[in-house]
Design a protein around this motif. Structure first.
Motif, short mmCIF file in Angstrom:
data_model
loop_
_atom_site.label_atom_id
_atom_site.label_comp_id
_atom_site.label_asym_id
_atom_site.label_seq_id
_atom_site.Cartn_x
_atom_site.Cartn_y
_atom_site.Cartn_z
N ARG A 81 0.85 -1.19 0.00
CA ARG A 81 0.00 0.00 0.00
C ARG A 81 0.88 1.24 0.00
O ARG A 81 1.86 1.32 0.75
CB ARG A 81 -0.94 0.01 1.20
CG ARG A 81 -1.96 -1.12 1.16
CD ARG A 81 -3.13 -0.90 2.11
NE ARG A 81 -4.03 -2.05 2.06
CZ ARG A 81 -4.97 -2.24 1.13
NH1 ARG A 81 -5.13 -1.32 0.18
NH2 ARG A 81 -5.74 -3.31 1.16
N ASP A 82 0.49 2.20 -0.84
CA ASP A 82 1.28 3.42 -0.94
C ASP A 82 0.93 4.38 0.20
O ASP A 82 0.16 4.03 1.11
CB ASP A 82 1.12 4.08 -2.31
CG ASP A 82 -0.30 4.60 -2.56
OD1 ASP A 82 -1.11 4.66 -1.61
OD2 ASP A 82 -0.60 4.95 -3.72
N ALA A 83 1.44 5.59 0.15
CA ALA A 83 1.25 6.54 1.24
C ALA A 83 -0.21 6.93 1.43
O ALA A 83 -0.60 7.36 2.52
CB ALA A 83 2.10 7.79 0.98
N ARG A 84 -1.03 6.78 0.38
CA ARG A 84 -2.46 7.08 0.49
C ARG A 84 -3.30 5.86 0.81
O ARG A 84 -4.53 5.95 0.84
CB ARG A 84 -2.94 7.73 -0.81
CG ARG A 84 -2.40 9.13 -1.03
CD ARG A 84 -3.00 9.77 -2.27
NE ARG A 84 -2.47 9.16 -3.49
CZ ARG A 84 -2.91 9.48 -4.72
NH1 ARG A 84 -3.88 10.38 -4.86
NH2 ARG A 84 -2.37 8.92 -5.78
N GLY A 85 -2.64 4.74 1.04
CA GLY A 85 -3.37 3.52 1.38
C GLY A 85 -3.86 2.74 0.20
O GLY A 85 -4.55 1.72 0.37
N ARG A 86 -3.54 3.17 -1.01
CA ARG A 86 -3.96 2.45 -2.21
C ARG A 86 -3.09 1.21 -2.42
O ARG A 86 -1.89 1.23 -2.14
CB ARG A 86 -3.86 3.34 -3.44
CG ARG A 86 -4.71 4.59 -3.45
CD ARG A 86 -4.45 5.37 -4.72
NE ARG A 86 -3.02 5.55 -4.93
CZ ARG A 86 -2.48 5.94 -6.08
NH1 ARG A 86 -3.25 6.15 -7.13
NH2 ARG A 86 -1.16 6.09 -6.19
N LEU A 87 -3.70 0.17 -2.95
CA LEU A 87 -2.95 -1.03 -3.28
C LEU A 87 -2.17 -0.79 -4.56
O LEU A 87 -2.73 -0.34 -5.58
CB LEU A 87 -3.92 -2.21 -3.47
CG LEU A 87 -3.32 -3.62 -3.41
CD1 LEU A 87 -2.85 -3.91 -1.99
CD2 LEU A 87 -4.35 -4.65 -3.85
N VAL A 88 -0.87 -1.03 -4.53
CA VAL A 88 -0.01 -0.91 -5.70
C VAL A 88 0.84 -2.17 -5.79
O VAL A 88 1.01 -2.90 -4.81
CB VAL A 88 0.89 0.35 -5.65
CG1 VAL A 88 0.05 1.61 -5.70
CG2 VAL A 88 1.76 0.34 -4.40
#
Length: 343
Positions: A81-88
């Motif tokens: 998860r990136d800094a915004r909480g999105r799955l990458v």
């Protein structure tokens, strides 16, 4: 196929099995479990599109400080998860010198390679290109167009589920030496349940199999289904009788849904993901099974609050079943590879 009496929901969720039949005296099912019926259902399942999406693991396995990693058809994949909480996510090989990114920690949404400190935030960088990933709330999916070679879709086909906010969920993962189609074929043989898994299933009757009525001669997964009456065995003579249906909405997924009886609407999804060959060249497949249990009983919210204690028990029950079912799938794959499979 007989329709049989519908399972009734009693005042209590459990039933006492009054006329228990010993395992060796139950009705044989080998005449009904026709290889041609199973093979035809499998062929139709394998022909359905997947959009090149593969299940990687459970959403809960993507931890704040560690990525979720795995291999799909020999391709290393890493997800976080990136800094915004999105799955990458993307390839699991560092573009610098090939280090395993699975070993790297996640710091403030950035995956840091342990060999030389190269940091990835999920955007393209130095030849490292992200892969499409999807979080369905229970499972993590990754799209590999070079592996699936189908027409890609924006998102995977996620089966209809009970609302996650009101369901008790659990995910189990195991690995077998077989192909995904062997796992799917196992699930498209409901007749083996009470014979092969007497510790979990009793009084099993297959009421309907695909292709046996005009309405079922469609290539839609919701019509191409098996309907089963079965009792889940808890202990001794204590059981939970239900009616359930099995469908294969995609080439690597089989869904069991309770349609009548206790827990109506509950779903068990079995996903088969190819891993690639082992060191001996034998195929390996990961089974990721998601259980979403639901009930309109007044006490079910309390059961959900006990989820941390219940999930290990649910995973243990799934593991016991799949210990046998992976042996079934591996045996089928071994015979098929030698040209000896009877189907």
């Amino acid at each position: 196929m007989s329709t049989g009496p519908r399972p009734r929901r009693g005042r209590l969720p459990l039933r006492l099995r009054r006329h228990a039949v010993p395992w060796q005296h139950q009705r044989p099912t080998w005449r009904e479990a026709r290889p041609a019926v199973i093979a035809a259902a499998l062929e139709r399942a394998l022909a359905r599109p997947s959009g090149n999406w593969y299940v990687l693991g459970a959403v809960t396995d993507v931890r704040p400080a560690r990525p979720l990693s795995g291999t799909v058809a020999g391709v290393e994949v890493v997800v976080w998860r990136d800094a915004r909480g999105r799955l990458v996510g993307g390839p699991g090989v560092c573009p610098h010198l090939g280090a395993p990114l699975a070993d790297g920690p996640v710091r403030c949404g950035t995956l840091v390679c342990r060999w030389h400190g190269l940091a990835l935030d999920g955007a393209p960088f130095a030849g490292w290109d992200p892969l499409p990933v999807h979080d369905d709330g229970v499972l993590v999916w990754v799209r590999l167009d070079t592996v699936g070679e189908e027409r890609p879709t924006p998102a995977p086909l996620v089966p209809d589920r009970p609302p996650r906010a009101t369901a008790l969920t659990s995910v189990w993962r195991g690995v077998g030496t077989c192909e995904p189609e062997d796992v799917v074929a196992n699930r498209l043989d409901p007749w083996h349940g009470a014979w092969f898994h007497p510790y979990s299933f009793v009084d099993l009757t297959v009421l309907r199999a695909p292709g046996t009525t005009p309405d079922d001669r469609s290539d839609h997964g919701d019509r191409d289904r098996f309907v089963v009456d079965v009792s889940f065995r808890l202990t001794g003579r204590l059981v939970v009788p239900v009616r359930a249906e099995f469908t294969a909405p995609g080439p690597r997924t089989v869904v069991m849904r309770i349609t009548e009886g206790e827990g109506t609407g509950s779903v068990v999804e079995s996903h088969a993901t190819p891993l690639g060959p082992d060191r001996s060249g034998r195929p390996r497949t990961a089974v990721v099974e998601a259980v979403l249990a639901t009930s309109d009983r007044p006490g079910f919210p309390l059961v959900r609050r006990l989820a941390p204690a219940l999930r290990p028990l649910m995973r243990a029950a799934a593991g016991r079943l799949w210990r046998d079912d992976l042996a079934y799938a591996e045996r089928r794959g071994h015979l098929r590879a030698r040209g000896l499979f009877p189907g």
